[in-house]
Enzyme design. Structure first.
Site, short mmCIF file in Angstrom:
data_model
loop_
_atom_site.label_atom_id
_atom_site.label_comp_id
_atom_site.label_asym_id
_atom_site.label_seq_id
_atom_site.Cartn_x
_atom_site.Cartn_y
_atom_site.Cartn_z
N TRP A 243 0.61 -1.06 -0.16
CA TRP A 243 -0.08 0.03 -0.02
C TRP A 243 1.01 1.24 0.08
CZ3 TRP A 243 -4.22 -1.02 -1.93
CH2 TRP A 243 -4.98 -2.38 -1.80
N ASP B 138 -2.19 6.55 6.49
CA ASP B 138 -3.19 5.73 5.75
C ASP B 138 -3.20 4.64 6.93
OD1 ASP B 138 -4.67 3.52 4.51
OD2 ASP B 138 -3.26 3.15 3.08
N LYS C 273 -12.34 -2.54 6.70
CA LYS C 273 -11.53 -3.16 7.45
C LYS C 273 -11.76 -3.26 9.03
CE LYS C 273 -7.89 -2.80 4.00
NZ LYS C 273 -8.11 -4.28 3.58
#
Length: 362
Positions: A104, A173, A197
């Protein structure tokens, strides 16, 4: 209802009580004669749901008044572009440093490179993305506008143990460890993450933006890509992801009833320790590729001696209703995602199965 043990990396397990509430309320919300997802997002009924979700986010995350809360579509992936567009765009001076700690982090810097000047303040590529860097390992260049970190790499199973205390402002993030740890707000300009999530269903990104960013929004940005568009309209500039916001609000209420962020942090530490103990006590049958100091509390990755044994492990796990344990296709192996709403009984079932499997196959 037969609820399996769901270790999916996203979409996440939701609290059983929340799923039941959604099912009960979906056909006829508040005796309105229609579902909430069928009515106008300008209706006062939805407005109450919308603002309750925002209020709970501010309360649970202890968000200061100088941050706006944005409820956006596009997930964290759109934020990979919106962050540099709003902080670096329109020919602004300054560059952005990125901690490239896994898949990511790589995606985030790749999008930022299309917008403005960027550089890798650190990369774990040469080590196979096994750990997070210490403060002393970061290379922060002059004229850095922000440093971007991924607090938890979902695929690699690594976690930033502590947020950095730096002179430069940061962007985080937090998709896969949202509301599992406190946020030191004085260090950040933007914190963002997908809801799917730890907070709710897919379709929603929760983004916190400091007032100074909103006041300096570049002029030449399309309306939807401007943070201030959404801040000025309470995230109602266009039709919001109604169902995801509604469900997330219910999950936030559940989190509040179960100890808030402090409670989720304790749960995450305790439940991840249960699985890591099962790995470490297996005599090498299970092995974690992650440096011990960087082990994730929400995404636990491990390998078995052979891929054949891994396939057998996954097959027998499903027989025991332990679902979605297959590692990401890019790295293989096993991955157990233990998000906020996953019951501790599911973790107990997993560690029990792991002990039985090594006894029979070790």
């Amino acid at each position: 209802m037969n609820r399996v043990h769901n270790f999916c990396a996203g979409p996440c397990t939701l609290p059983e009580s929340v799923v039941a509430e959604l099912a009960d309320e979906l056909p006829d919300f508040g005796d309105s004669g229609m579902s909430l997802i069928e009515m106008s997002h300008r209706d006062p009924v939805y407005d109450e749901v919308h603002h309750e979700t925002m209020t709970l986010l501010r309360e649970l995350c202890s968000v200061p008044d100088d941050f706006s809360i944005l409820l956006l579509q596009g997930g964290a992936s759109l934020q990979f572009a919106m962050v540099p567009m709003n902080l670096l765009g329109d020919g602004r001076s300054g560059t952005a440093g990125y901690v490239v700690s896994g898949s990511w982090g790589k995606k985030a810097i790749a999008d930022a490179e299309l917008v403005g000047g960027t550089y890798a303040a650190w990369t774990g590529a040469d080590e196979g993305f096994r750990r997070m860097p210490t403060r002393d390992e970061l290379t922060i260049e002059d004229n850095t506008r922000y440093l971007h970190v991924t607090s938890n790499e979902t695929i690699g199973g690594i976690r930033l143990p502590d947020f950095y205390n730096l002179d430069v402002r940061q962007v985080a993030d937090m998709s896969s460890d949202y509301l599992t740890r406190p946020i030191p707000w004085d260090r950040f300009d933007v914190v963002y993450g997908g809801a799917q999530k730890n907070l709710g269903p897919a379709g929603l990104a929760v983004t916190f933006v400091h007032r100074s960013v909103l006041e300096a929004t570049p002029g030449r940005l399309p309306a939807y890509l401007r943070f201030d568009t959404h801040a000025d309209n309470n995230s109602l500039a266009n039709t919001p992801p109604v169902f995801a916001i509604w469900a997330t609000g219910k999950v936030l209420r559940w989190i509040k009833q179960n100890g808030g962020v402090d409670g989720m942090q304790q749960r995450a530490a305790e439940r991840s320790t249960m699985v890591y103990d099962a790995i470490d006590d297996s005599g090498g049958f299970y092995r974690s590729p992650v440096d011990a100091a960087s082990r994730s509390h929400t995404n636990i990755v491990f390998r078995l001696p052979t891929e054949e044994l891994e396939a057998k492990f996954l097959s027998e796990a499903e027989t025991n209703q332990l679902m979605n344990l297959k590692g990401h296709r890019s790295v293989g192996g096993i991955r157990a995602s233990i998000y906020n709403a996953l019951p501790t009984t599911s973790v107990t079932a997993l560690t029990g199965f792991m002990a039985t499997f090594v006894a029979e196959n070790g």
